[in-house]
Scaffold this active site. Structure first.
Site, PDB file in Angstrom:
ATOM      1  N   ASP A  11       0.863  -1.182   0.000  1.00  0.00           N
ATOM      2  CA  ASP A  11       0.000   0.000   0.000  1.00  0.00           C
ATOM      3  C   ASP A  11       0.898   1.229   0.000  1.00  0.00           C
ATOM      4  O   ASP A  11       1.653   1.471   0.950  1.00  0.00           O
ATOM      5  CB  ASP A  11      -0.893  -0.016   1.250  1.00  0.00           C
ATOM      6  CG  ASP A  11      -1.998   1.025   1.192  1.00  0.00           C
ATOM      7  OD1 ASP A  11      -2.166   1.654   0.134  1.00  0.00           O
ATOM      8  OD2 ASP A  11      -2.693   1.203   2.215  1.00  0.00           O
ATOM      9  N   ASP A 106      -2.619   2.474  -6.239  1.00  0.00           N
ATOM     10  CA  ASP A 106      -1.650   2.554  -5.152  1.00  0.00           C
ATOM     11  C   ASP A 106      -1.602   1.333  -4.233  1.00  0.00           C
ATOM     12  O   ASP A 106      -0.944   1.377  -3.191  1.00  0.00           O
ATOM     13  CB  ASP A 106      -1.900   3.812  -4.316  1.00  0.00           C
ATOM     14  CG  ASP A 106      -3.264   3.807  -3.638  1.00  0.00           C
ATOM     15  OD1 ASP A 106      -4.140   3.042  -4.073  1.00  0.00           O
ATOM     16  OD2 ASP A 106      -3.438   4.562  -2.671  1.00  0.00           O
ATOM     17  N   GLU A 107      -2.260   0.247  -4.588  1.00  0.00           N
ATOM     18  CA  GLU A 107      -2.162  -0.940  -3.739  1.00  0.00           C
ATOM     19  C   GLU A 107      -2.366  -2.209  -4.541  1.00  0.00           C
ATOM     20  O   GLU A 107      -3.019  -2.207  -5.588  1.00  0.00           O
ATOM     21  CB  GLU A 107      -3.152  -0.880  -2.573  1.00  0.00           C
ATOM     22  CG  GLU A 107      -4.602  -0.843  -2.967  1.00  0.00           C
ATOM     23  CD  GLU A 107      -5.535  -0.926  -1.772  1.00  0.00           C
ATOM     24  OE1 GLU A 107      -5.249  -1.679  -0.815  1.00  0.00           O
ATOM     25  OE2 GLU A 107      -6.569  -0.237  -1.794  1.00  0.00           O
TER      26      GLU A 107
END
Length: 359
Positions: A11, A106-107
């Site tokens: 993350d 983003d993860e």
């Protein structure tokens, strides 16, 4: 006995804000907010850790964020820059495993059970991935390591920013028992309140509930809750994650009540959604419009077609028909959204039983 899987959840830390601070040195070490500008009806998309010290968080109205921190720097999102950074990060994932499942820019989850790098240690692999992300992109990531997706996701949030947290198979069940229900990934505020009303405050409380009671109270999700409080989550890391829908929406600076203007806005939103579908090489057969009124009441209207919805198809009659079914005359409109679903490959021979055509 089957060996435990090795799952990593990566993350990125304050991703959008971190990209802005990387690219613009004048933003570094300052409260930075990416999203709607002050005085607008926008919301905070992401904020830097310096801004979070003032109580600012994602999805907060920009006006509230400005009130909490008047000297904060507000910038509009630059999605192209975020996509470029995300693509660089995914190339790093691919160096370690083909089994990685992006959840957003983003993860992502990674299954490194068969990875021989770093002597096969998932913790060392996660540490190595974090170091490469920092070296190649200038950005920091937090990592959670465990034997399933549920625990890896929770672990990645426990030592932010730039964190690395391991939950072993031996520690997993006890860890879950002490976890507050509100910290369970996938349990939102409404479900948390319902569980509290039932006397379920922690994982240990959830574990005492019979399966039948959980299913009576939470339907199909009851089985999932029954399993995760026991540390059981067999969901695979799916590299070919299916996109179920593509949507865009806009919140207006001033409420709208002119039907022609609403129709133009819907056309613009549909054009953007079709552009996203084209990027993903997908065709859509279902169109949904979302309308949120000034009193925050929200409705949706959908229609499924026999042919793919494309830029070459005359969609104006379709949008017009959907808009006619919505009570736009009685209340002003605060937000409009368009979503495309029933997605398939453009070359697939898709068939549906019930449809309406618009020529």
């Amino acid at each position: 006995m089957e060996a435990a899987r090795k799952i990593i959840h990566i993350d990125m830390d304050a991703f959008f804000a971190a990209v802005e601070q990387r690219d613009f040195p004048q933003y570094r070490n300052k409260p930075l907010i990416v999203g709607g500008l002050p005085g607008s009806r926008g919301v905070v998309s992401t904020c830097s850790y310096e801004a979070r010290q003032y109580g600012i968080h994602s999805a907060m109205p920009s006006t509230t964020a400005h009130r909490l921190c008047p000297h904060a720097i507000f910038v509009k999102p630059r999605f192209e820059a975020y996509r470029d950074a995300s693509n660089s990060i995914r190339k790093i994932f691919a160096d370690y495993t083909d089994l990685f499942e992006p959840l957003s820019l983003d993860e992502a989850y990674l299954d490194v059970s068969q990875c021989n790098r770093c002597k096969g240690s998932a913790t060392l692999i996660a540490k190595d991935i974090k170091a490469k992300i920092k070296q190649q992109t200038g950005l920091t990531a937090s990592a959670g390591v465990s034997y399933n997706k549920f625990l890896a996701k929770i672990a990645s949030d426990l030592d932010k920013p730039d964190g690395l947290y391991l939950i072993t198979p031996d520690d997993g069940p006890g860890f879950i028992e002490t976890l507050p229900i509100g910290k369970f990934h996938g349990i939102g505020k409404a479900t948390e309140k319902k569980m509290h009303d039932l006397g379920i405050l922690t994982g240990a409380d959830l574990k005492t509930m019979p399966l039948a009671s959980l299913q009576d109270s939470f339907g199909k999700a009851g089985l999932h809750y029954y399993h995760i409080c026991r540390g059981i989550d067999n969901r695979p890391v799916n590299h070919q994650r299916i996109t179920k829908s593509i949507g865009v929406e806009v919140t207006f600076q001033e409420d709208l009540d002119n039907r022609e203007t609403l129709l133009i806005q819907l056309q613009n939103l549909l054009s953007k959604a079709l552009g996203k579908a084209k990027e993903k090489k997908l065709a859509a057969y279902t169109l949904t419009i979302k309308i949120k009124y000034s009193d925050f009441v929200q409705i949706t209207r959908s229609r499924t077609l026999s042919k793919a919805i494309t830029e070459n198809l005359n969609t104006l009659p379709l949008l017009d028909d959907l808009l006619k079914t919505a009570p736009t005359d009685r209340r002003k409109v605060r937000l409009l959204g368009v979503a495309l679903s029933s997605l398939a490959s453009p070359n697939s021979n898709r068939q549906i039983d019930l449809f309406e055509q618009f020529q």
